[in-house]
Design a protein around this motif. Structure first.
Motif, PDB file in Angstrom:
ATOM      1  N   GLY A 223       0.778  -1.240   0.000  1.00  0.00           N
ATOM      2  CA  GLY A 223       0.000   0.000   0.000  1.00  0.00           C
ATOM      3  C   GLY A 223       0.801   1.277   0.000  1.00  0.00           C
ATOM      4  O   GLY A 223       0.221   2.363   0.024  1.00  0.00           O
TER       5      GLY A 223
ATOM      6  N   HIS B  97       1.356   7.844   0.474  1.00  0.00           N
ATOM      7  CA  HIS B  97       0.748   6.809   1.312  1.00  0.00           C
ATOM      8  C   HIS B  97       1.846   5.944   1.927  1.00  0.00           C
ATOM      9  O   HIS B  97       2.645   5.348   1.203  1.00  0.00           O
ATOM     10  CB  HIS B  97      -0.198   5.938   0.492  1.00  0.00           C
ATOM     11  CG  HIS B  97      -1.307   6.714  -0.165  1.00  0.00           C
ATOM     12  ND1 HIS B  97      -2.410   7.182   0.520  1.00  0.00           N
ATOM     13  CD2 HIS B  97      -1.469   7.117  -1.450  1.00  0.00           C
ATOM     14  CE1 HIS B  97      -3.208   7.827  -0.305  1.00  0.00           C
ATOM     15  NE2 HIS B  97      -2.653   7.817  -1.509  1.00  0.00           N
TER      16      HIS B  97
ATOM     17  N   GLN C 299      -3.923   1.714 -13.498  1.00  0.00           N
ATOM     18  CA  GLN C 299      -5.163   1.937 -12.756  1.00  0.00           C
ATOM     19  C   GLN C 299      -6.341   2.183 -13.689  1.00  0.00           C
ATOM     20  O   GLN C 299      -7.493   2.070 -13.287  1.00  0.00           O
ATOM     21  CB  GLN C 299      -4.999   3.125 -11.795  1.00  0.00           C
ATOM     22  CG  GLN C 299      -4.122   2.813 -10.592  1.00  0.00           C
ATOM     23  CD  GLN C 299      -3.764   4.050  -9.784  1.00  0.00           C
ATOM     24  OE1 GLN C 299      -3.743   5.160 -10.325  1.00  0.00           O
ATOM     25  NE2 GLN C 299      -3.473   3.874  -8.515  1.00  0.00           N
TER      26      GLN C 299
ATOM     27  N   ARG D  79      -7.873  -3.485  -5.537  1.00  0.00           N
ATOM     28  CA  ARG D  79      -8.374  -2.375  -4.706  1.00  0.00           C
ATOM     29  C   ARG D  79      -7.228  -1.696  -3.973  1.00  0.00           C
ATOM     30  O   ARG D  79      -7.220  -0.474  -3.804  1.00  0.00           O
ATOM     31  CB  ARG D  79      -9.430  -2.889  -3.713  1.00  0.00           C
ATOM     32  CG  ARG D  79     -10.747  -3.287  -4.373  1.00  0.00           C
ATOM     33  CD  ARG D  79     -11.869  -3.447  -3.353  1.00  0.00           C
ATOM     34  NE  ARG D  79     -11.602  -4.510  -2.392  1.00  0.00           N
ATOM     35  CZ  ARG D  79     -11.948  -5.782  -2.585  1.00  0.00           C
ATOM     36  NH1 ARG D  79     -12.542  -6.163  -3.713  1.00  0.00           N
ATOM     37  NH2 ARG D  79     -11.699  -6.685  -1.654  1.00  0.00           N
ATOM     38  N   VAL D  80      -6.238  -2.481  -3.514  1.00  0.00           N
ATOM     39  CA  VAL D  80      -5.037  -1.900  -2.895  1.00  0.00           C
ATOM     40  C   VAL D  80      -4.322  -1.015  -3.913  1.00  0.00           C
ATOM     41  O   VAL D  80      -3.924   0.119  -3.614  1.00  0.00           O
ATOM     42  CB  VAL D  80      -4.084  -3.008  -2.384  1.00  0.00           C
ATOM     43  CG1 VAL D  80      -2.746  -2.402  -1.941  1.00  0.00           C
ATOM     44  CG2 VAL D  80      -4.720  -3.773  -1.221  1.00  0.00           C
TER      45      VAL D  80
ATOM     46  N   THR E 160      -5.567   2.566  -4.492  1.00  0.00           N
ATOM     47  CA  THR E 160      -5.342   3.589  -3.466  1.00  0.00           C
ATOM     48  C   THR E 160      -4.038   4.349  -3.671  1.00  0.00           C
ATOM     49  O   THR E 160      -3.812   5.363  -3.013  1.00  0.00           O
ATOM     50  CB  THR E 160      -5.315   2.966  -2.058  1.00  0.00           C
ATOM     51  OG1 THR E 160      -4.157   2.119  -1.920  1.00  0.00           O
ATOM     52  CG2 THR E 160      -6.567   2.144  -1.786  1.00  0.00           C
TER      53      THR E 160
END
Length: 313
Positions: A127, A141, A208, A245-246, A249
């Motif tokens: 992440g 992040h 993405q 989904r990770v 982000t």
């Protein structure tokens, strides 16, 4: 047990990111960054920066005598792992807990051959969108460290001790009672993301959004799913969706370590990813055409490094 003394070997992106976070929340002398004399001198003279802030690290050379670490973290590149294993000897004691934040599915086994698997908690870093250029690390992040015992179903005292330390130092974490599946899931993500972004010489944003690069990434990941079933740690489409989904982000402008290596004309960890996939496929008589294509393309990119160096002389 309580974790007080922490040692880190490897000041790449993860070493700087988590080391800097630790350093803001514990006594300076209790966090040891292991570095040989040449690296130590360079770090002290040039500095190491995290999001523009100079890191206040306490450096020790491998031959310095010291108390064993309560927690020892490997954040080196895979090609430096064997050397790092020898350099941390003064930091390993009877009760030392070892975490490896390396990519791939083999570093714990390799470290365990020297220090015993009973010292290791299996670990996955996920992440984060850190980018390291020279001595400067930037990220949006921080991500987190997921860790647990090799055996499924356990929440051990060692896991609780590391979790308590991460709570105190503000490091995001997750306890996982099925770490082998987590390890394979992260391996699947790396195989898809790292290699695709490196080949397309782009960033997270490229994979993405819908398009050729994203399709290539997902196809490479599905080849890992097929192999995981044969290895007895079956991943599913649900796992693929979780890791996508990770991925969603992360900062679109960020890029994984392999893409950063290609950009800097450094040799990558391709053997950890498609190289490992191809070996597993050979073992099981499986076809992995996407990973073979990614492997060949990355090797071709790397084969140009020497030519570029000669032309630049």
């Amino acid at each position: 047990m309580e974790i007080r003394k922490v040692s880190i070997i490897g000041l790449g992106a993860l070493g700087i990111l988590f080391g800097h976070q630790f350093s803001k929340n514990m006594p300076k002398a209790d966090l040891r960054i292991i570095a040989d004399k040449g690296r130590r001198n360079r770090y002290e003279q040039e500095g190491v920066y995290c999001n523009g802030e100079r890191c206040d690290f306490h450096y020790v050379t491998p031959d310095e005598a010291c108390e064993p670490a309560d927690l020892l973290i490997f954040t080196v590149k895979f090609d430096g792992l064997q050397d790092a294993i020898q350099k941390v000897r003064n930091h390993v004691g009877e009760n030392t807990i070892i975490l490896s934040a390396l990519n791939g599915i083999s570093s714990e086994e390799i470290i365990g051959e020297t220090y015993g698997r009973n010292k290791l908690l299996y670990c996955v870093a996920q992440g984060m969108d850190a980018v390291k250029v020279g001595n400067q690390l930037t990220y949006d992040h921080m991500g987190m460290l997921c860790f647990g015992e090799c055996e499924p179903g356990a929440i051990s005292d060692r896991m609780k001790a590391v979790a308590e330390f991460f709570e105190k130092t503000g490091v995001p974490y997750q306890l996982d009672s099925d770490m082998m599946k987590r390890l394979w899931g992260k391996f699947m993500l790396n195989v898809g993301v790292n290699q695709t972004v490196a080949v397309y010489q782009s960033n997270y944003g490229e994979i993405q959004r819908e398009g050729e690069a994203r399709n290539t990434m997902i196809a490479a990941m599905r080849e890992v799913i097929a192999l995981s079933e044969k290895e007895g740690i079956p991943l599913t489409e649900e796992d693929l969706d979780y890791w996508l989904r990770v991925l969603a982000t992360l900062s679109p402008d960020g890029k994984p370590s392999m893409a950063q290596d290609v950009e800097a004309k450094r040799y990558s960890e391709v053997e950890l990813f498609s190289g490992a996939v191809i070996k597993l496929a050979d073992k099981h008589g499986a076809a992995v055409p996407v990973n073979k294509q990614l492997y060949e393309k990355i090797k071709m990119i790397e084969s140009q490094y020497l030519t570029d160096q000669i032309l630049n002389i």
